[in-house]
Design an enzyme around this catalytic site. Structure first.
Site, mmCIF file in Angstrom:
data_model
loop_
_atom_site.group_PDB
_atom_site.id
_atom_site.type_symbol
_atom_site.label_atom_id
_atom_site.label_comp_id
_atom_site.label_asym_id
_atom_site.label_seq_id
_atom_site.Cartn_x
_atom_site.Cartn_y
_atom_site.Cartn_z
ATOM 1 N N HIS A 138 0.850 -1.191 0.000
ATOM 2 C CA HIS A 138 0.000 0.000 0.000
ATOM 3 C C HIS A 138 0.884 1.239 0.000
ATOM 4 O O HIS A 138 2.007 1.209 0.501
ATOM 5 C CB HIS A 138 -0.927 0.012 1.232
ATOM 6 C CG HIS A 138 -0.209 -0.174 2.521
ATOM 7 N ND1 HIS A 138 0.184 -1.408 2.984
ATOM 8 C CD2 HIS A 138 0.234 0.724 3.422
ATOM 9 C CE1 HIS A 138 0.819 -1.270 4.132
ATOM 10 N NE2 HIS A 138 0.874 0.026 4.424
ATOM 11 N N HIS A 157 1.114 5.158 1.172
ATOM 12 C CA HIS A 157 0.539 6.192 2.046
ATOM 13 C C HIS A 157 0.544 7.532 1.321
ATOM 14 O O HIS A 157 1.582 7.934 0.767
ATOM 15 C CB HIS A 157 1.396 6.385 3.308
ATOM 16 C CG HIS A 157 1.399 5.227 4.251
ATOM 17 N ND1 HIS A 157 0.613 5.185 5.380
ATOM 18 C CD2 HIS A 157 2.111 4.067 4.251
ATOM 19 C CE1 HIS A 157 0.842 4.062 6.041
ATOM 20 N NE2 HIS A 157 1.750 3.363 5.376
HETATM 21 P P1 5GP Z 1 2.282 0.283 7.300
HETATM 22 O O1 5GP Z 1 2.836 0.504 8.672
HETATM 23 O O2 5GP Z 1 2.129 -1.180 6.986
HETATM 24 O O3 5GP Z 1 3.009 1.030 6.222
HETATM 25 O O4 5GP Z 1 0.836 0.945 7.329
HETATM 26 C C1 5GP Z 1 -0.297 0.270 7.694
HETATM 27 C C2 5GP Z 1 -1.362 1.302 7.893
HETATM 28 O O5 5GP Z 1 -2.624 0.651 7.882
HETATM 29 C C3 5GP Z 1 -1.273 2.013 9.253
HETATM 30 O O6 5GP Z 1 -1.092 3.414 9.032
HETATM 31 C C4 5GP Z 1 -2.587 1.695 9.944
HETATM 32 O O7 5GP Z 1 -3.136 2.780 10.631
HETATM 33 C C5 5GP Z 1 -3.480 1.264 8.785
HETATM 34 N N1 5GP Z 1 -4.484 0.266 9.133
HETATM 35 C C6 5GP Z 1 -4.282 -0.882 9.842
HETATM 36 N N2 5GP Z 1 -5.441 -1.571 9.931
HETATM 37 C C7 5GP Z 1 -6.377 -0.846 9.269
HETATM 38 C C8 5GP Z 1 -7.770 -1.044 9.018
HETATM 39 O O8 5GP Z 1 -8.380 -2.029 9.433
HETATM 40 N N3 5GP Z 1 -8.418 -0.080 8.301
HETATM 41 C C9 5GP Z 1 -7.757 1.028 7.825
HETATM 42 N N4 5GP Z 1 -8.485 1.913 7.134
HETATM 43 N N5 5GP Z 1 -6.458 1.242 8.048
HETATM 44 C C10 5GP Z 1 -5.771 0.320 8.753
#
Ligand code: 5GP
Ligand code: ZN
Length: 131
Positions: A97, A99
């Protein structure tokens, strides 16, 4: 199924910012800044390094589309676009994903800091370009 696959499948709710056949964009549940959005391929890839280049290219086209909309309509002054890849880089959801973090001013609750280190650039260049 991973949590983002569950959202793509509609089994867990997500606040949809954009959707097409291949891509879904949802508001991040933790909203680092107002409008913090996650753009993901609907197909499960653990990280962007595993994606076919054409699919990644189309994903990034949608990232630009969503970022333009967010910056303009939320009246932000810029944005950070970030892909955390693997746990070492802070990836916590193992479904790739991107951001999009709209930026309003220097006091936004995000810090991206590049500290300087002294490495031999020629040595790195030789290594990075090997087959
Ligand atoms: P990463 O740390 O993997 O780059 O980012 C994961 C992101 O996913 C985090 O910013 C977290 O807040 C978001 N996230 C985790 N679980 C969920 C969810 O169930 N729904 C949404 N909308 N965001 C999520
Ligand atoms: Zn997944």
């Amino acid at each position: 199924m991973c949590i983002f696959c569950e959202i793509v499948a509609g089994n867990i709710p997500g606040k949809k910012v954009y959707e097409d056949d291949e891509v879904l964009a949802i508001l991040d549940i933790s909203q680092t800044t107002k409008g913090h959005t996650l753009v993901m391929p609907k197909k499960h890839y653990e990280n962007f390094l595993e994606m076919p280049a054409d699919e990644f290219g189309r994903l990034m086209e949608k990232v630009q589309h969503v970022a333009k909309k967010a910056v303009k309509n939320l009246e932000a002054n810029g944005c950070n676009v970030l892909i955390n890849t693997n746990a070492v880089a802070g990836q916590s959801v193992m479904h790739t994903h991107v951001h999009i973090i709209p930026r309003y001013d220097e006091n936004d609750t995000i810090r991206v800091e590049f500290k300087e280190n002294k490495f031999d650039l020629d040595e790195i260049l030789k290594k990075i370009n090997q087959d």
